[in-house]
Design a protein around this motif. Structure first.
Motif, PDB file in Angstrom:
ATOM      1  N   GLY A 114      -8.188   1.157   1.936  1.00 33.15           N
ATOM      2  CA  GLY A 114      -7.407   1.496   0.767  1.00 33.15           C
ATOM      3  C   GLY A 114      -6.419   0.408   0.417  1.00 33.15           C
ATOM      4  N   VAL A 115      -5.854   0.520  -0.785  1.00 34.85           N
ATOM      5  CA  VAL A 115      -4.835  -0.407  -1.269  1.00 34.85           C
ATOM      6  C   VAL A 115      -3.621   0.410  -1.678  1.00 34.85           C
ATOM      7  CG1 VAL A 115      -4.238  -2.130  -3.008  1.00 34.85           C
ATOM      8  CG2 VAL A 115      -6.561  -2.068  -2.059  1.00 34.85           C
ATOM      9  N   VAL A 116      -2.440  -0.046  -1.223  1.00 35.12           N
ATOM     10  CA  VAL A 116      -1.192   0.626  -1.550  1.00 35.12           C
ATOM     11  C   VAL A 116      -0.249  -0.400  -2.164  1.00 35.12           C
ATOM     12  CG1 VAL A 116       0.802   1.879  -0.637  1.00 35.12           C
ATOM     13  CG2 VAL A 116      -1.480   2.299   0.307  1.00 35.12           C
ATOM     14  N   GLU A 117       0.411  -0.047  -3.272  1.00 31.53           N
ATOM     15  CA  GLU A 117       1.366  -0.944  -3.921  1.00 31.53           C
ATOM     16  C   GLU A 117       2.686  -0.230  -4.146  1.00 31.53           C
ATOM     17  OE1 GLU A 117      -0.251  -2.613  -7.470  1.00 31.53           O
ATOM     18  OE2 GLU A 117      -1.495  -4.072  -6.388  1.00 31.53           O
ATOM     19  N   TRP A 118       3.741  -1.027  -4.178  1.00 31.41           N
ATOM     20  CA  TRP A 118       5.087  -0.505  -4.417  1.00 31.41           C
ATOM     21  C   TRP A 118       5.909  -1.599  -5.062  1.00 31.41           C
ATOM     22  CZ3 TRP A 118       9.633  -1.616  -1.079  1.00 31.41           C
ATOM     23  CH2 TRP A 118      10.762  -0.845  -1.402  1.00 31.41           C
ATOM     24  N   ARG A 119       6.781  -1.217  -5.985  1.00 25.81           N
ATOM     25  CA  ARG A 119       7.615  -2.201  -6.679  1.00 25.81           C
ATOM     26  C   ARG A 119       9.072  -2.040  -6.258  1.00 25.81           C
ATOM     27  NH1 ARG A 119       5.436  -4.930 -10.887  1.00 25.81           N
ATOM     28  NH2 ARG A 119       7.362  -5.012 -12.098  1.00 25.81           N
ATOM     29  N   THR A 120       9.737  -3.179  -6.081  1.00 21.62           N
ATOM     30  CA  THR A 120      11.146  -3.172  -5.702  1.00 21.62           C
ATOM     31  C   THR A 120      11.791  -4.465  -6.193  1.00 21.62           C
ATOM     32  OG1 THR A 120      12.692  -2.819  -3.865  1.00 21.62           O
ATOM     33  CG2 THR A 120      10.768  -4.190  -3.410  1.00 21.62           C
ATOM     34  N   THR A 121      13.006  -4.735  -5.760  1.00 28.48           N
ATOM     35  CA  THR A 121      13.703  -5.995  -6.063  1.00 28.48           C
ATOM     36  C   THR A 121      14.403  -6.481  -4.803  1.00 28.48           C
ATOM     37  OG1 THR A 121      15.774  -4.918  -6.686  1.00 28.48           O
ATOM     38  CG2 THR A 121      14.138  -5.271  -8.447  1.00 28.48           C
ATOM     39  N   PRO A 122      14.708  -7.778  -4.696  1.00 30.86           N
ATOM     40  CA  PRO A 122      15.442  -8.284  -3.539  1.00 30.86           C
ATOM     41  C   PRO A 122      16.825  -7.645  -3.385  1.00 30.86           C
ATOM     42  CG  PRO A 122      14.352 -10.094  -4.655  1.00 30.86           C
ATOM     43  CD  PRO A 122      14.203  -8.892  -5.543  1.00 30.86           C
TER      44      PRO A 122
END
Length: 505
Positions: free
Chosen positions: A462-470
């Motif tokens: 599977g592929v898992v993605e998540w968005r964030t910032t430093p």
């Protein structure tokens, strides 16, 4: 046979080896030689070590000229003790006429508590011991009272000298520093293993076969307190398996894996944290081309818990063998060190690794295993990958990960790297996994667990993605966890990665 009763440690003398107190008993002496330089002579020594004995008790043996072989056997009492009270356990080793100085040249072997007898001669020695001439002078049997029962530890040591012409010494052969690699690639390894050259039960050939079956590209030998196995791995190395040489330096205040040292390197272990000697031997490991890796830092066995700090560590063994609560504690402690490193302008981070610590059947070799991105399958390249943290830990060869962070103007970074973008730049964290059926993915940052996925499908891919910032996450690392039966605790690890750092340092 001559018997010398030293009950209660009669005729004892206290001396200092380095900074650690040790006890020296009266000498065992032999006649100048047996008839016509042949035959054997035997002496037996008996005594009792009380509770609170020093870590090491030395029994001097005056060895005359003309000795072909020295053989030592020993026994000790194991009385019953109340539940929760340590019983008797007595380790043993040997130093030759060059002395017992800390870090000196006199070391001739150590079997701990794994054997009740051993021999040394020019052409051969018991596993754990170093072959070589039995020269005239004062040798020392090293007794290590690991634990002593309230009743004391009665012991008996028998020394037998055999006279005659020495056998022909064998020139040691060592495995090569490289194997046939795939160029820059991910290589799988297990760097904490024990054979019958310490307290394991497998031969080097058996371990090498199990390593190949586990999909490993490299291993590291790590016998307790001895380098005696180094000359016995060359025949089982090959283009498909890099064998690095090392030692598990097993002190009374924790164990450290010397990973990938030069052939024949011996690292002394006779000190505690309070003696301020560990830094000296950590530097020796690195001078011999090795890495300093504290092992199972939260293990519960006597003397296993790590007490030297991590200032000298090149990496730390976070996962050791089957995943247990002490591994969970080591993982949390390591994560706390990561947090401290990103909140300090000067403190560097310490990469994590995992190893099997396999000793005997049914201990699986390569579970877990450290998967390292290296430029080639060489000792130097593998060590550089471990030191840089370009690695992840998997429970078996079935688990494979690809972990990246991307953002800004097409920039991206992989495990152990840094994505240098502004604090408020959106970044995408991406994990591709295979071989992890029904596992959940957690993304862990300096702020804690900020994302948990749904379970992966039964296919394990599977592929898992998540968005964030430093500004929200100074680093991110990935964990794959097995499903839990019930309760709030996370499941056992299937894999975890070293971090990727976000933002400018």
């Amino acid at each position: 046979m001559c018997e010398d009763d030293r009950a209660g440690l009669g005729r004892r003398a206290l001396f200092v080896t380095g900074a650690a107190a040790a006890l020296t008993l009266g000498s065992v002496t032999f006649a100048s030689g047996a008839d016509n330089g042949r035959g054997t002579q035997t002496r037996t020594v008996r005594g009792t070590l009380p509770p609170g004995s020093p870590d090491f008790v030395y029994l001097p043996v005056e060895v005359p000229a003309g000795v072909r072989e020295i053989k030592v056997s020993y026994t000790y009492d194991k009385p019953s003790v109340p539940a929760g009270t340590p019983g008797n356990a007595l380790d043993i080793g040997m130093f030759d006429q060059r002395g017992t100085d800390l870090g000196g040249r006199g070391f001739r072997g150590w079997s701990g508590g794994a054997r009740t007898e051993f021999f040394i001669r020019a052409d051969d020695a018991t596993p754990g011991y170093i072959p070589g001439p039995v020269r005239k002078g004062t040798w020392h049997i090293a007794l290590g009272p690991y634990t002593v029962a309230p009743q004391g530890l009665p012991y008996e040591v028998t020394i037998t000298l055999t006279y005659g012409e020495p056998g022909e010494a064998v020139e040691p052969a060592y495995p090569p520093d490289r194997a046939k690699g795939r160029g820059r690639a991910w290589y799988r390894g297990d760097c904490h293993l024990h054979s019958w050259y310490s307290d394991g039960r497998r031969t080097p050939a058996e371990i090498a076969a199990l390593a190949r079956a586990a999909g490993l590209d490299f291993i590291n030998t790590s016998e307790h307190n001895t380098h005696s196995s180094h000359a016995h791995w060359a025949d089982v190395a090959g283009d498909d398996l890099l064998i690095m040489l090392g030692e598990e330096v097993t002190t009374r205040n924790g164990h450290v894996v010397a990973l990938g040292t030069d052939p024949g390197t011996f690292v002394d272990w006779r000190y505690r944290a309070r003696d301020n000697r560990f830094g000296r031997f950590a530097r020796q490991i690195r001078a011999a081309g090795g890495l300093v890796v504290p092992a199972h830092p939260h293990a519960t066995c006597v003397g296993c818990n790590w007490k030297f700090g991590f200032g000298e560590a090149d990496a730390v063994e976070v996962w050791n063998g089957p995943y247990t609560p002490d591994d969970e504690m080591a993982l949390a402690d390591w994560d706390s060190m990561l947090v401290a490193s990103v909140r300090s302008a000067t403190r560097s981070w310490i990469p994590a690794m995992g190893n099997s610590d396999a000793h005997r059947d049914p201990d699986p070799v390569g579970s877990p295993q450290t998967v390292v991105l290296a430029d080639d399958l060489t000792r130097e390249a593998i060590q550089e990958g471990i030191r840089a943290g370009r690695s992840y830990v998997a429970e078996s060869k079935n688990v494979s990960l690809a972990f990246t962070v991307s953002g800004g103007r097409g920039q991206h970074a992989g495990i152990g790297g840094r994505l240098e973008v502004d604090r408020d730049t959106p970044v995408t964290v991406r994990l591709e996994a295979s071989g992890a059926p029904r596992c959940t993915v957690r993304f862990v940052t300096d702020q804690g667990v900020l994302f948990t996925s749904a379970p992966l499908p039964v296919s394990g891919a599977g592929v898992v993605e998540w968005r964030t910032t430093p500004s929200y996450a100074a680093y991110v690392r990935a964990e794959l966890r097995h499903e839990t039966a019930a309760g709030p605790l996370p499941g056992a690890l299937a894999a975890f990665t070293n971090p990727i750092f976000l933002g400018h340092r």
